[in-house]
Design a protein around this motif. Structure first.
Motif, PDB file in Angstrom:
ATOM      1  N   ARG A 125       0.804  -1.221   0.000  1.00  0.00           N
ATOM      2  CA  ARG A 125       0.000   0.000   0.000  1.00  0.00           C
ATOM      3  C   ARG A 125       0.839   1.275   0.000  1.00  0.00           C
ATOM      4  O   ARG A 125       0.285   2.381  -0.005  1.00  0.00           O
ATOM      5  N   TYR A 126       2.169   1.141  -0.004  1.00  0.00           N
ATOM      6  CA  TYR A 126       3.049   2.304  -0.097  1.00  0.00           C
ATOM      7  C   TYR A 126       3.715   2.425  -1.480  1.00  0.00           C
ATOM      8  O   TYR A 126       4.627   3.231  -1.659  1.00  0.00           O
ATOM      9  N   GLY A 127       3.271   1.638  -2.434  1.00  0.00           N
ATOM     10  CA  GLY A 127       3.862   1.685  -3.770  1.00  0.00           C
ATOM     11  C   GLY A 127       2.829   1.528  -4.857  1.00  0.00           C
ATOM     12  O   GLY A 127       1.697   1.081  -4.616  1.00  0.00           O
ATOM     13  N   GLY A 128       3.222   1.902  -6.081  1.00  0.00           N
ATOM     14  CA  GLY A 128       2.330   1.733  -7.225  1.00  0.00           C
ATOM     15  C   GLY A 128       1.614   3.007  -7.597  1.00  0.00           C
ATOM     16  O   GLY A 128       2.170   3.873  -8.270  1.00  0.00           O
ATOM     17  N   SER A 129       0.390   3.190  -7.137  1.00  0.00           N
ATOM     18  CA  SER A 129      -0.435   4.335  -7.518  1.00  0.00           C
ATOM     19  C   SER A 129       0.062   5.628  -6.868  1.00  0.00           C
ATOM     20  O   SER A 129       0.826   5.597  -5.892  1.00  0.00           O
ATOM     21  N   PHE A 130      -0.396   6.749  -7.388  1.00  0.00           N
ATOM     22  CA  PHE A 130      -0.077   8.053  -6.799  1.00  0.00           C
ATOM     23  C   PHE A 130      -0.511   8.085  -5.332  1.00  0.00           C
ATOM     24  O   PHE A 130       0.243   8.539  -4.464  1.00  0.00           O
ATOM     25  N   ASP A 131      -1.714   7.603  -5.043  1.00  0.00           N
ATOM     26  CA  ASP A 131      -2.210   7.616  -3.667  1.00  0.00           C
ATOM     27  C   ASP A 131      -1.317   6.787  -2.747  1.00  0.00           C
ATOM     28  O   ASP A 131      -1.057   7.185  -1.605  1.00  0.00           O
ATOM     29  N   ASN A 132      -0.833   5.670  -3.240  1.00  0.00           N
ATOM     30  CA  ASN A 132       0.036   4.830  -2.420  1.00  0.00           C
ATOM     31  C   ASN A 132       1.413   5.455  -2.220  1.00  0.00           C
ATOM     32  O   ASN A 132       1.979   5.405  -1.123  1.00  0.00           O
ATOM     33  N   ARG A 133       1.955   6.043  -3.276  1.00  0.00           N
ATOM     34  CA  ARG A 133       3.296   6.612  -3.183  1.00  0.00           C
ATOM     35  C   ARG A 133       3.327   7.883  -2.327  1.00  0.00           C
ATOM     36  O   ARG A 133       4.363   8.226  -1.757  1.00  0.00           O
ATOM     37  N   THR A 134       2.208   8.575  -2.235  1.00  0.00           N
ATOM     38  CA  THR A 134       2.144   9.767  -1.382  1.00  0.00           C
ATOM     39  C   THR A 134       1.710   9.435   0.041  1.00  0.00           C
ATOM     40  O   THR A 134       1.682  10.312   0.904  1.00  0.00           O
ATOM     41  N   ARG A 135       1.389   8.184   0.296  1.00  0.00           N
ATOM     42  CA  ARG A 135       0.853   7.795   1.607  1.00  0.00           C
ATOM     43  C   ARG A 135       1.811   8.115   2.748  1.00  0.00           C
ATOM     44  O   ARG A 135       1.411   8.628   3.797  1.00  0.00           O
ATOM     45  N   LEU A 136       3.103   7.813   2.572  1.00  0.00           N
ATOM     46  CA  LEU A 136       4.067   8.074   3.645  1.00  0.00           C
ATOM     47  C   LEU A 136       4.103   9.565   3.978  1.00  0.00           C
ATOM     48  O   LEU A 136       4.039   9.948   5.149  1.00  0.00           O
ATOM     49  N   LEU A 137       4.230  10.409   2.962  1.00  0.00           N
ATOM     50  CA  LEU A 137       4.277  11.852   3.212  1.00  0.00           C
ATOM     51  C   LEU A 137       3.017  12.311   3.940  1.00  0.00           C
ATOM     52  O   LEU A 137       3.092  13.074   4.913  1.00  0.00           O
ATOM     53  N   ILE A 138       1.869  11.854   3.490  1.00  0.00           N
ATOM     54  CA  ILE A 138       0.617  12.274   4.117  1.00  0.00           C
ATOM     55  C   ILE A 138       0.561  11.813   5.572  1.00  0.00           C
ATOM     56  O   ILE A 138       0.155  12.566   6.467  1.00  0.00           O
ATOM     57  N   GLU A 139       0.994  10.584   5.833  1.00  0.00           N
ATOM     58  CA  GLU A 139       1.004  10.092   7.214  1.00  0.00           C
ATOM     59  C   GLU A 139       1.949  10.913   8.086  1.00  0.00           C
ATOM     60  O   GLU A 139       1.641  11.199   9.250  1.00  0.00           O
ATOM     61  N   VAL A 140       3.089  11.307   7.528  1.00  0.00           N
ATOM     62  CA  VAL A 140       4.038  12.137   8.286  1.00  0.00           C
ATOM     63  C   VAL A 140       3.427  13.502   8.579  1.00  0.00           C
ATOM     64  O   VAL A 140       3.505  14.011   9.707  1.00  0.00           O
ATOM     65  N   ILE A 141       2.806  14.120   7.582  1.00  0.00           N
ATOM     66  CA  ILE A 141       2.183  15.431   7.787  1.00  0.00           C
ATOM     67  C   ILE A 141       1.129  15.349   8.882  1.00  0.00           C
ATOM     68  O   ILE A 141       1.086  16.186   9.798  1.00  0.00           O
ATOM     69  N   VAL A 142       0.274  14.364   8.791  1.00  0.00           N
ATOM     70  CA  VAL A 142      -0.809  14.215   9.775  1.00  0.00           C
ATOM     71  C   VAL A 142      -0.231  14.012  11.178  1.00  0.00           C
ATOM     72  O   VAL A 142      -0.704  14.613  12.154  1.00  0.00           O
ATOM     73  N   ALA A 143       0.810  13.192  11.288  1.00  0.00           N
ATOM     74  CA  ALA A 143       1.418  12.916  12.593  1.00  0.00           C
ATOM     75  C   ALA A 143       2.083  14.164  13.170  1.00  0.00           C
ATOM     76  O   ALA A 143       1.974  14.445  14.374  1.00  0.00           O
ATOM     77  N   VAL A 144       2.776  14.923  12.326  1.00  0.00           N
ATOM     78  CA  VAL A 144       3.441  16.149  12.776  1.00  0.00           C
ATOM     79  C   VAL A 144       2.411  17.189  13.182  1.00  0.00           C
ATOM     80  O   VAL A 144       2.508  17.820  14.247  1.00  0.00           O
ATOM     81  N   ARG A 145       1.404  17.378  12.352  1.00  0.00           N
ATOM     82  CA  ARG A 145       0.386  18.387  12.624  1.00  0.00           C
ATOM     83  C   ARG A 145      -0.339  18.092  13.943  1.00  0.00           C
ATOM     84  O   ARG A 145      -0.751  19.010  14.665  1.00  0.00           O
ATOM     85  N   ALA A 146      -0.469  16.808  14.283  1.00  0.00           N
ATOM     86  CA  ALA A 146      -1.201  16.415  15.481  1.00  0.00           C
ATOM     87  C   ALA A 146      -0.471  16.755  16.772  1.00  0.00           C
ATOM     88  O   ALA A 146      -1.115  16.880  17.827  1.00  0.00           O
ATOM     89  N   VAL A 147       0.869  16.904  16.725  1.00  0.00           N
ATOM     90  CA  VAL A 147       1.622  17.092  17.968  1.00  0.00           C
ATOM     91  C   VAL A 147       2.151  18.513  18.143  1.00  0.00           C
ATOM     92  O   VAL A 147       2.711  18.826  19.190  1.00  0.00           O
ATOM     93  N   ILE A 148       2.000  19.362  17.143  1.00  0.00           N
ATOM     94  CA  ILE A 148       2.484  20.734  17.268  1.00  0.00           C
ATOM     95  C   ILE A 148       1.298  21.673  17.455  1.00  0.00           C
ATOM     96  O   ILE A 148       0.161  21.331  17.124  1.00  0.00           O
ATOM     97  N   PRO A 149       1.529  22.871  17.974  1.00  0.00           N
ATOM     98  CA  PRO A 149       0.423  23.802  18.182  1.00  0.00           C
ATOM     99  C   PRO A 149      -0.280  24.163  16.875  1.00  0.00           C
ATOM    100  O   PRO A 149       0.356  24.241  15.819  1.00  0.00           O
ATOM    101  N   GLU A 150      -1.566  24.409  16.962  1.00  0.00           N
ATOM    102  CA  GLU A 150      -2.338  24.801  15.785  1.00  0.00           C
ATOM    103  C   GLU A 150      -1.783  26.075  15.164  1.00  0.00           C
ATOM    104  O   GLU A 150      -1.847  26.265  13.950  1.00  0.00           O
ATOM    105  N   LYS A 151      -1.182  26.935  15.986  1.00  0.00           N
ATOM    106  CA  LYS A 151      -0.678  28.222  15.505  1.00  0.00           C
ATOM    107  C   LYS A 151       0.653  28.097  14.770  1.00  0.00           C
ATOM    108  O   LYS A 151       1.118  29.057  14.160  1.00  0.00           O
ATOM    109  N   MET A 152       1.294  26.922  14.829  1.00  0.00           N
ATOM    110  CA  MET A 152       2.618  26.762  14.208  1.00  0.00           C
ATOM    111  C   MET A 152       2.499  26.327  12.751  1.00  0.00           C
ATOM    112  O   MET A 152       1.806  25.358  12.440  1.00  0.00           O
ATOM    113  N   PRO A 153       3.186  27.006  11.839  1.00  0.00           N
ATOM    114  CA  PRO A 153       3.136  26.619  10.422  1.00  0.00           C
ATOM    115  C   PRO A 153       3.898  25.334  10.137  1.00  0.00           C
ATOM    116  O   PRO A 153       4.879  25.006  10.806  1.00  0.00           O
TER     117      PRO A 153
END
Length: 431
Positions: free
Chosen positions: A248-276
């Motif tokens: 599920r991390y390879g092949g299609s565009f959705d699969n290849r972007t999955r890692l980046l999206i998971e990282v963004i979501v994880a980072v956004r969840a632990v930092i303040p809402e006010k932080m870019p």
């Protein structure tokens, strides 16, 4: 969501004017020297210090990956002389995520504490500090460039005796054919053979990005940037040339972007809402016209635009456009593709603005001249919208006064460091 902050005509600057800030903003002030608000932070101008590797950190012992005072004298100096935001170089979220054994990390308490003095100094000069969180993937465990040059190579492997981790180099796909330069175990090669990451290792990596982001917050950092460019691990996952996975991390565009999206979501969840949150992307692999690109498909500007459309809803504020570095057969590399980065960043901005996207766009690459910088932000180069920020790297190494000199050439009256007032053009130069 991020928004441009455009002051009304003839608005006076604050009483405590910091270096690089115009004394007044009116209709003649170029966008380059207007402030920019992104969530809770305000850049005093649109000029940022691009992350630049110094390869000057301890590779072993209790100070492994810990920043030294050298960073204050280099990165801090650019803020002292007027840059708005300094981005700390690629910082490993895991020990094996560093480019070289002499690169910074942010996975333990000592590294977090070592970051704070630099952040504090930057804040004392009215500037902002960002950290670029990274994992080098199959480009990790290499020697600093100076060492490689002494060996007569453009890149050299770092063995265990030099602090390297040859048995723990990871990538989306493994095996000798997936070493960065394609040389596998050949002694002439400059990169180690990667192992294909397991899904457990991917999950652990995402967690480590979040932990490093939390450490950045603890140290007082203003911006977190996720490094998804230059052929490092996330970039390797994005491109079908370097990602041959069948899960599920390879092949299609959705699969290849999955890692980046998971990282963004994880980072956004632990930092303040006010932080870019910024994401640096490789806008293209520069492999469209190569046999390997035609065989496997490749990452292109169209891929980047498709990705950019997803980012605002994930809580990303700015896409930082660069290119190159993902494959040795590319038409351009990270360095000689500089002017192409800026051209493609303007194209990305044009599309996003036409679609009504609020995502900000930054760019980097061979930005050396005042009028060039002005026009990139003003939008004078392609008769369309300009980028929101520019990042400058090598020019700051050549010319530490670059912000002040650019302001002078463009006729913008900006504050100088109070310690340097005697050098400032105009009446104060006689003080």
């Amino acid at each position: 969501m991020a928004q441009n902050s455009k002051s009304p005509a003839s608005t006076a600057a604050p009483l405590q004017v910091t270096a690089g800030t115009p004394y007044k903003i009116d209709e003649n002030t170029p966008e380059l020297f207007r402030p920019l608000q992104i969530r809770s932070i305000t850049l005093r101008n649109r000029i940022c210090v691009s992350p630049m590797c110094l390869y000057s950190i301890a590779s072993s012992g209790p100070l492994t990956g810990v920043m030294t005072p050298l960073y204050i004298t280099t990165i801090g100096h650019n803020i002292f002389k007027g840059a708005a935001l300094a981005m700390i170089e690629a910082t490993g979220v895991q020990p094996n995520g560093r480019i070289t054994p002499h690169c910074p990390g942010l996975w333990n308490d000592a590294q977090e504490q070592g970051l704070k003095p630099l952040v504090d100094f930057i804040h004392s000069q009215g500037g902002l500090c960002g950290v670029q969180l990274s994992h080098a993937g199959r480009k990790s465990s290499t020697q600093p460039p100076l060492v490689a040059q002494e060996l007569g190579k453009s890149s050299a492997r770092a063995p265990k005796e030099d602090g390297g981790w040859p048995d723990d180099v990871l990538g989306p796909s493994g095996g000798a054919e997936n070493s960065w330069d394609g040389k596998g175990l050949d002694p002439s090669g400059g990169y180690h053979v990667p192992k294909e990451m397991t899904e457990f290792e991917i999950k652990e990596l995402v967690s480590n990005y979040a932990k490093s982001a939390q450490r950045a917050v603890n140290a007082g950092v203003d911006v977190v940037e996720i490094h998804a460019a230059h052929g490092y691990l996330i970039n390797q996952f994005l491109s079908p040339v370097t990602n041959r996975r069948t899960d599920r991390y390879g092949g299609s565009f959705d699969n290849r972007t999955r890692l980046l999206i998971e990282v963004i979501v994880a980072v956004r969840a632990v930092i303040p809402e006010k932080m870019p949150v910024f994401v640096r992307v490789g806008v293209t692999d520069w492999l469209e016209n190569t046999d390997i690109g035609r065989k496997f498909g490749t990452w292109t500007i169209e891929s980047t635009i498709q990705l950019a459309r997803l980012l605002p809803d994930l809580g990303v504020d700015l896409i930082d456009v660069s290119s190159g570095g993902n494959h040795y057969q590319a038409q351009f590399n990270v360095f000689d593709g500089g002017d192409k980065h800026t051209e493609m960043a303007l194209k990305v901005k044009q599309v996003l603005k036409a679609e009504g996207s609020k995502l900000l766009v930054g760019t980097v690459g061979l930005i050396t001249e005042a009028k060039q910088a002005r026009d990139l932000v003003q939008g004078s180069l392609m008769r369309g919208p300009g980028v929101d920020i520019i990042s400058v790297g090598r020019q700051f190494l050549r010319e530490p006064d670059w912000v002040l000199n650019v302001a002078s050439e463009l006729g913008v009256d900006v504050a100088w460091p109070v310690q340097l007032q005697r050098l400032r053009p105009g009446p104060t130069s006689k003080i």
